[in-house]
Design a protein around this motif. Structure first.
Motif, PDB file in Angstrom:
ATOM      1  N   LYS A  17     -30.401  29.789  -8.775  1.00  0.00           N
ATOM      2  CA  LYS A  17     -30.670  29.195  -9.790  1.00  0.00           C
ATOM      3  C   LYS A  17     -31.599  30.274 -10.625  1.00  0.00           C
ATOM      4  N   LYS A  18     -32.323  30.986  -9.971  1.00  0.00           N
ATOM      5  CA  LYS A  18     -33.154  31.754 -10.956  1.00  0.00           C
ATOM      6  C   LYS A  18     -32.446  32.959 -11.364  1.00  0.00           C
ATOM      7  N   ASN A  19     -31.432  33.440 -10.657  1.00  0.00           N
ATOM      8  CA  ASN A  19     -30.387  34.518 -11.428  1.00  0.00           C
ATOM      9  C   ASN A  19     -29.597  33.914 -12.236  1.00  0.00           C
ATOM     10  N   GLU A  20     -29.292  32.704 -12.305  1.00  0.00           N
ATOM     11  CA  GLU A  20     -28.479  32.165 -13.634  1.00  0.00           C
ATOM     12  C   GLU A  20     -29.462  31.817 -14.621  1.00  0.00           C
ATOM     13  N   ASN A  88     -35.150  31.380 -36.153  1.00  0.00           N
ATOM     14  CA  ASN A  88     -36.255  30.482 -35.663  1.00  0.00           C
ATOM     15  C   ASN A  88     -35.444  29.661 -34.484  1.00  0.00           C
ATOM     16  N   GLN A  89     -34.160  29.305 -34.737  1.00  0.00           N
ATOM     17  CA  GLN A  89     -33.503  28.482 -33.766  1.00  0.00           C
ATOM     18  C   GLN A  89     -33.233  29.140 -32.345  1.00  0.00           C
ATOM     19  N   LYS A  90     -32.795  30.721 -32.514  1.00  0.00           N
ATOM     20  CA  LYS A  90     -32.459  31.466 -31.700  1.00  0.00           C
ATOM     21  C   LYS A  90     -33.654  32.089 -30.816  1.00  0.00           C
ATOM     22  N   ARG A  91     -34.965  31.962 -31.542  1.00  0.00           N
ATOM     23  CA  ARG A  91     -36.479  32.238 -30.824  1.00  0.00           C
ATOM     24  C   ARG A  91     -36.560  31.005 -30.033  1.00  0.00           C
ATOM     25  N   SER A  92     -36.381  29.671 -30.470  1.00  0.00           N
ATOM     26  CA  SER A  92     -36.761  28.502 -29.803  1.00  0.00           C
ATOM     27  C   SER A  92     -35.890  28.705 -28.649  1.00  0.00           C
ATOM     28  N   VAL A  93     -34.527  28.813 -28.570  1.00  0.00           N
ATOM     29  CA  VAL A  93     -33.749  28.782 -27.355  1.00  0.00           C
ATOM     30  C   VAL A  93     -33.980  29.725 -26.387  1.00  0.00           C
ATOM     31  N   MET A  94     -34.560  30.849 -27.177  1.00  0.00           N
ATOM     32  CA  MET A  94     -34.959  32.197 -26.060  1.00  0.00           C
ATOM     33  C   MET A  94     -36.302  31.695 -25.369  1.00  0.00           C
ATOM     34  N   GLU A  95     -37.244  31.079 -26.054  1.00  0.00           N
ATOM     35  CA  GLU A  95     -38.481  30.787 -25.396  1.00  0.00           C
ATOM     36  C   GLU A  95     -38.209  29.752 -24.505  1.00  0.00           C
ATOM     37  N   HIS A  96     -37.351  28.873 -24.732  1.00  0.00           N
ATOM     38  CA  HIS A  96     -36.870  27.615 -23.595  1.00  0.00           C
ATOM     39  C   HIS A  96     -36.505  28.344 -22.616  1.00  0.00           C
ATOM     40  N   LYS A  97     -35.532  29.349 -22.650  1.00  0.00           N
ATOM     41  CA  LYS A  97     -34.880  29.634 -21.441  1.00  0.00           C
ATOM     42  C   LYS A  97     -35.628  30.649 -20.554  1.00  0.00           C
ATOM     43  N   GLN A  98     -36.807  31.278 -21.349  1.00  0.00           N
ATOM     44  CA  GLN A  98     -37.763  32.041 -20.697  1.00  0.00           C
ATOM     45  C   GLN A  98     -38.409  31.088 -19.965  1.00  0.00           C
ATOM     46  N   ALA A  99     -38.953  29.962 -20.446  1.00  0.00           N
ATOM     47  CA  ALA A  99     -39.749  28.893 -19.647  1.00  0.00           C
ATOM     48  C   ALA A  99     -39.266  28.472 -18.463  1.00  0.00           C
ATOM     49  N   LYS A 100     -37.844  28.223 -18.669  1.00  0.00           N
ATOM     50  CA  LYS A 100     -36.946  27.951 -17.482  1.00  0.00           C
ATOM     51  C   LYS A 100     -36.902  29.025 -16.371  1.00  0.00           C
ATOM     52  N   LEU A 101     -36.847  30.191 -16.857  1.00  0.00           N
ATOM     53  CA  LEU A 101     -36.842  31.313 -15.979  1.00  0.00           C
ATOM     54  C   LEU A 101     -38.099  31.415 -15.129  1.00  0.00           C
ATOM     55  N   THR A 102     -39.116  31.197 -15.937  1.00  0.00           N
ATOM     56  CA  THR A 102     -40.541  31.229 -15.335  1.00  0.00           C
ATOM     57  C   THR A 102     -40.553  30.038 -14.274  1.00  0.00           C
ATOM     58  N   GLU A 103     -40.075  28.952 -14.421  1.00  0.00           N
ATOM     59  CA  GLU A 103     -40.148  27.709 -13.406  1.00  0.00           C
ATOM     60  C   GLU A 103     -39.311  28.103 -12.437  1.00  0.00           C
ATOM     61  N   GLU A 104     -38.180  28.488 -12.620  1.00  0.00           N
ATOM     62  CA  GLU A 104     -37.430  28.886 -11.306  1.00  0.00           C
ATOM     63  C   GLU A 104     -38.018  30.156 -10.393  1.00  0.00           C
ATOM     64  N   HIS A 105     -38.707  30.879 -11.107  1.00  0.00           N
ATOM     65  CA  HIS A 105     -39.444  32.181 -10.468  1.00  0.00           C
ATOM     66  C   HIS A 105     -40.562  31.517  -9.622  1.00  0.00           C
ATOM     67  N   VAL A 106     -41.234  30.628 -10.075  1.00  0.00           N
ATOM     68  CA  VAL A 106     -42.129  29.797  -9.402  1.00  0.00           C
ATOM     69  C   VAL A 106     -41.922  29.283  -8.158  1.00  0.00           C
ATOM     70  N   GLU A 107     -40.521  28.372  -8.336  1.00  0.00           N
ATOM     71  CA  GLU A 107     -40.013  27.809  -7.306  1.00  0.00           C
ATOM     72  C   GLU A 107     -39.686  28.804  -6.275  1.00  0.00           C
ATOM     73  N   VAL A 108     -39.033  29.634  -6.453  1.00  0.00           N
ATOM     74  CA  VAL A 108     -38.714  30.668  -5.382  1.00  0.00           C
ATOM     75  C   VAL A 108     -39.875  31.167  -4.695  1.00  0.00           C
ATOM     76  N   LYS A 109     -40.945  31.525  -5.438  1.00  0.00           N
ATOM     77  CA  LYS A 109     -42.070  31.931  -4.749  1.00  0.00           C
ATOM     78  C   LYS A 109     -42.780  30.917  -3.914  1.00  0.00           C
TER      79      LYS A 109
END
Length: 148
Positions: A17-20, A88-109
């Motif tokens: 999930k983190k890799n995705e 602005n829309q692309k930035r918002s999507v990018m920030e959302h994806k970054q938050a999701k990535l961080t969340e998945e990284h925390v779960e792996v840890k």
């Protein structure tokens, strides 16, 4: 007690999930960069056209040329507004994806930490059992030697 194998399976799933999430984040970054580059080019173009327009104002340019330049500048401004919204829309999507990535990284840890703790518990249990066996063997040897 849950086996470590089960936690390894969960960890493997979380890593997938983190890799995705990482791939999705990379795609959103690339998408953002494309649109941001487009905005940058439009802003450069507008700057050049405005300089040309100001130079035309200082010289005796015709009204038609001035009107054409002005209309072109306004068109570029409208494009910039549209692209700015897209950025602005692309930035918002990018920030959302970054938050999701961080969340998945925390779960792996978290699961890595759980696995480490379980392995430490198993080692401690094995050491305890080993000490018990050694104590038992020592007691038998003492009693066997003492009975002679």
């Amino acid at each position: 007690m849950t086996s470590i194998r089960a936690f390894h399976k969960i960890l493997h799933h979380q890593e997938n999930k983190k890799n995705e999430a990482h791939l999705a984040y990379q795609e959103s970054v690339q998408s953002f960069e494309v649109v941001a580059e487009k905005l940058y080019q439009l802003l450069k173009k507008k700057e050049i056209v405005e300089k040309s327009y100001n130079d035309y104002l200082e010289t005796n340019g015709t009204v038609t040329n001035l009107a054409t330049h002005y209309a072109y500048i306004e068109q570029i401004k409208r494009e910039i507004m549209t692209v700015q919204t897209e950025v602005n829309q692309k930035r918002s999507v990018m920030e959302h994806k970054q938050a999701k990535l961080t969340e998945e990284h925390v779960e792996v840890k978290k699961f890595e930490s759980i696995i480490d703790k379980k392995q430490e518990q198993i080692k401690e249990k094995q050491k305890y059992i080993e000490n018990q066996v050694m104590d038992e063997a020592s007691n038998r040897q003492y009693f066997n030697h003492g009975n002679r």
